[in-house]
Design an enzyme around this catalytic site. Structure first.
Site, mmCIF file in Angstrom:
data_model
loop_
_atom_site.group_PDB
_atom_site.id
_atom_site.type_symbol
_atom_site.label_atom_id
_atom_site.label_comp_id
_atom_site.label_asym_id
_atom_site.label_seq_id
_atom_site.Cartn_x
_atom_site.Cartn_y
_atom_site.Cartn_z
ATOM 1 N N LYS D 103 -8.774 -9.806 -3.186
ATOM 2 C CA LYS D 103 -8.246 -8.402 -2.533
ATOM 3 C C LYS D 103 -9.212 -7.269 -2.715
ATOM 4 O O LYS D 103 -9.674 -6.923 -3.831
ATOM 5 C CB LYS D 103 -7.181 -8.099 -3.594
ATOM 6 N N ALA D 190 0.797 -0.998 -2.230
ATOM 7 C CA ALA D 190 0.826 0.562 -2.859
ATOM 8 C C ALA D 190 2.015 1.468 -2.465
ATOM 9 O O ALA D 190 2.156 1.528 -1.452
ATOM 10 C CB ALA D 190 -0.390 0.942 -2.645
ATOM 11 N N GLY D 191 2.353 2.011 -3.335
ATOM 12 C CA GLY D 191 3.349 3.084 -2.909
ATOM 13 C C GLY D 191 5.060 3.005 -3.440
ATOM 14 O O GLY D 191 5.676 3.494 -3.325
ATOM 15 N N ALA D 212 2.672 -3.501 -8.287
ATOM 16 C CA ALA D 212 2.450 -3.629 -9.807
ATOM 17 C C ALA D 212 3.217 -2.637 -10.528
ATOM 18 O O ALA D 212 4.132 -2.903 -11.226
ATOM 19 C CB ALA D 212 0.876 -3.422 -9.919
ATOM 20 N N SER D 213 2.719 -1.365 -10.545
ATOM 21 C CA SER D 213 3.452 -0.444 -11.393
ATOM 22 C C SER D 213 4.611 -0.365 -11.440
ATOM 23 O O SER D 213 5.756 -0.110 -12.112
ATOM 24 C CB SER D 213 3.020 1.048 -11.107
#
Lengths: 262, 262, 262, 262
Positions: D103, D190-191, D212-213
């Site tokens: 990635k 992301a986001g 992830a987060s």
């Protein structure tokens, strides 16, 4: 004497040159309020009757200010929780201010300040019966708006968002539905935060915009009042001008033919 | 002679009294375009060099129109797909129009009309090296905007949405990021559909707004041009005035104390 | 026998294993409907009493289908315009279907299919008085929702958007307000178009989602029913899991320390 | 042995049973991470090479965890600011982890963590030349996505919003444009903040979602992982099922004919 603006907003036979209606709530001082009102170009201003002090010394009240600026007063029933309270407040306003115009607010609670549909319907019916010109502050329910019109309201004033939140117009779809079905003026009231919100309200077809905190609590109220003056004019013109359709795909503005040979 | 507006937009030492920049693309007639430009109050207008016909009879070209209205010309490179094409078009424009200002468009394809980041960077570097003042039409990528500034662009012009779509500003977050980091003027370009879009662009902190189709293809271009004039002024004032914060909960504008006993 | 799901939705003492409530409206065939209901995992299904044909041959009605799949019936009063009509329809349903549960719909007109607040309040009061468990289909007005709860409704069912529009949740702010103040189940009803709408409803705190057209009119109703089954479970879990806050600025998920020396 | 899922996501000849790709960043502990990965059902997990400690005791690294759960590793180049750094990091990863999947992250700065288009293009070209299967983390620019595909990327991974913000998909229009033109897998990266964001990504046509987060920093990571598992499945099914069109006006789900006479 200038010719009357053919695009005036006419309510109850009165032509208003500006489609921005101001509220006085939240203003830290009378001086500041006066300057903001002037900058806004408003010709109609709503004042909470509950704030009205009938024994204020001459020249110190918001009513003197409006008189001096030749701004028409629209007394409101802010702080009323029942139809009964609202009717009594409207009667006090009519007597004190010699106007049968009233912005009818009947809120459900102090937490949301949202209108109470059932009490609102009741109060509208009573006030129309007593000869008032009712400007009904309502939620954005198209059915309720139509019912208020059927009861004889002079104007419906749907909210964009709860009072003082500055969240703008949370449900433009409902505002469009209200406008599409109304034969009386629709005035967007509450929730406006900044100029583009007001422009959008007009583009959705509203006849006017009412706001208070967005000006009185802005960092520079006079400048913000001027911003809204332009935004309301711009939004009105855009609504009349017929915007381009929204397109999913791009469309060149410049034709490609005749391009020079490179 | 009026004092210069202290809030003028200054680019390359030139003060522009209006923060609305117009394009000429999509205008059905020169007469209509002239009236719209006048109504918009613009002082800077972008023209596609590919539409420029150097042998047009005197008085019949868009350049005559701009000359007559004392509107500065910003030639653009619309229709260029590579840095090489764009540089050649800019050179032609400089020679023909005697200006080193250029709105740099390097698009990737005719379907999306979106800028090509890699060619754009290349073209910006070359044009700055050749002494041009580059107004770089870009996507809304904050990193690319910063890179273009680093290369010496005079202004960055992020899109709100693809050209001609009228979808408004699809990603206000990116525009805010671009504005927060830019030391050169940020001009919202492309995607504007109606007045509130332009007001929002200014509220997000843009220094100016550029649009063409939203006016030239509106049902009433002159009225729409006037709408945008007000919207840009209103949005600018609102940005300066410091809007109220967005609040989750309602806040009464009118104080409740002193309410009459009912 | 499996242990009861501790996260069941309990209404009137009945535990429902699925938080997806289906409607039957719009289904082109009974067979297709049966397969979609099965795929959805629903345990409660609303049926318009006006569609009920009491003399249908055995095994051919939607009620046989529900009986066979052991799905509880929630009769609704779709097509009623007044409290009086709704009460009579509810009584017919109670007699025919032997349930005192009723989804109360009192709409204002056939154009918007929006609930009529005044008739709705009236009907709720009457039906609660007659011993019904009222699931009140309402607009998204937090004040009205609270009033319906105060009158004894078993659940409030605010709309996301007008019936059949598939516009999703037009005003999430109002749904959040309703949820924050309700002590009875809040079921998002109407407007759902696709899976993410249902997930969002649950994330806003709704206790369940009701939908019909989004499944029955989808190109592949069975697959869409399964999509909603997952979306409602996912949304519910997300609401319980405590999402990360929205941040204006980026936050690296991977720590930068310990980066190898390049 | 179960038959392979015909709806598997196939990349580089590898079939992945789950369309949820997890990242490990932000996890407070290895145990917690293991439980969340299990709950998510993921079969591919991205790990920052910069966090890789080649001398960690056996059984204590994230790689042991993935090995144990039979989850394929997708090393990423998080923390790289230039093509050169990214290429070196990818080579280290290939050697250490015996995979040519990578990635590719090349960010512009630590404040926005946004990808740098120019370096990204350069790195993709180099890595493809070196035989890597490049999963290119990119902004949501449709032109850039197409260029990356043209350079031989195995998948493009546009962001919904900046890393760690949880703002969801700021510009769905761009994601749709990217999907419409791509012939390689599009993975939303992301986001993502919550389940409905992931469902929406799939509905827009993405082939998978990476996050992830949103899991590792949720209050209950295991439950949130399960939420996303369902949301991705639900969104995928909805995309395949063919949603109902959005309509401006209401449409009754229940037919009105046959209504009983009241």
């Amino acid at each position: 004497m200038p010719a009357p603006d053919p695009d005036s907003l006419v309510i109850d036979g009165v032509a208003l040159g500006s489609r921005l209606i101001m509220g006085t709530g939240g203003a830290p001082s009378l001086n500041g309020l006066g300057a903001a009102l002037l900058a806004s170009g408003t010709e109609l201003t709503t004042v909470a009757m509950r704030r009205h002090n009938p024994v204020a010394p001459a020249g110190t009240s918001v009513f003197d200010l409006l008189l001096q600026q030749q701004i028409r007063v629209l007394p409101n029933t802010a702080g009323c929780f029942t139809a009964r309270e609202a009717v009594m407040t409207a009667e006090l306003a009519r007597e004190a201010l010699e106007t049968d115009w009233v912005k009818l607010e009947v809120i459900a609670d102090e937490h949301t300040l949202l209108p109470d549909a059932v009490e609102l319907v009741d109060a509208t019916e009573q006030l129309v019966g007593r000869g008032f010109k009712v400007f009904a502050y309502t939620n954005d329910d198209p059915v309720l708006a139509q019912r208020l019109e059927g009861l004889g309201a002079a104007a419906v004033m749907p909210l964009g968002a709860p009072i003082g939140t500055g969240l703008g117009i949370l449900n433009p779809h409902n505002i469009e539905l209200i406008v599409a079905r109304a034969c009386i003026p629709v005035i967007l009231d509450a929730g406006i935060g900044t100029a583009s919100d007001a422009a959008l309200a007009m583009e959705l077809g509203c006849d006017a915009v009412l706001l208070a905190s967005a000006v009185t609590r802005a960092q520079d109220p006079v400048r913000m009042a001027e911003a809204f003056k332009h935004a309301v004019i711009g939004g009105r013109l855009a609504a009349q001008a017929g915007r381009i359709p929204r397109r999913v795909h791009a469309l060149a503005s410049s034709e490609m033919e005749g391009r020079p040979d490179l």
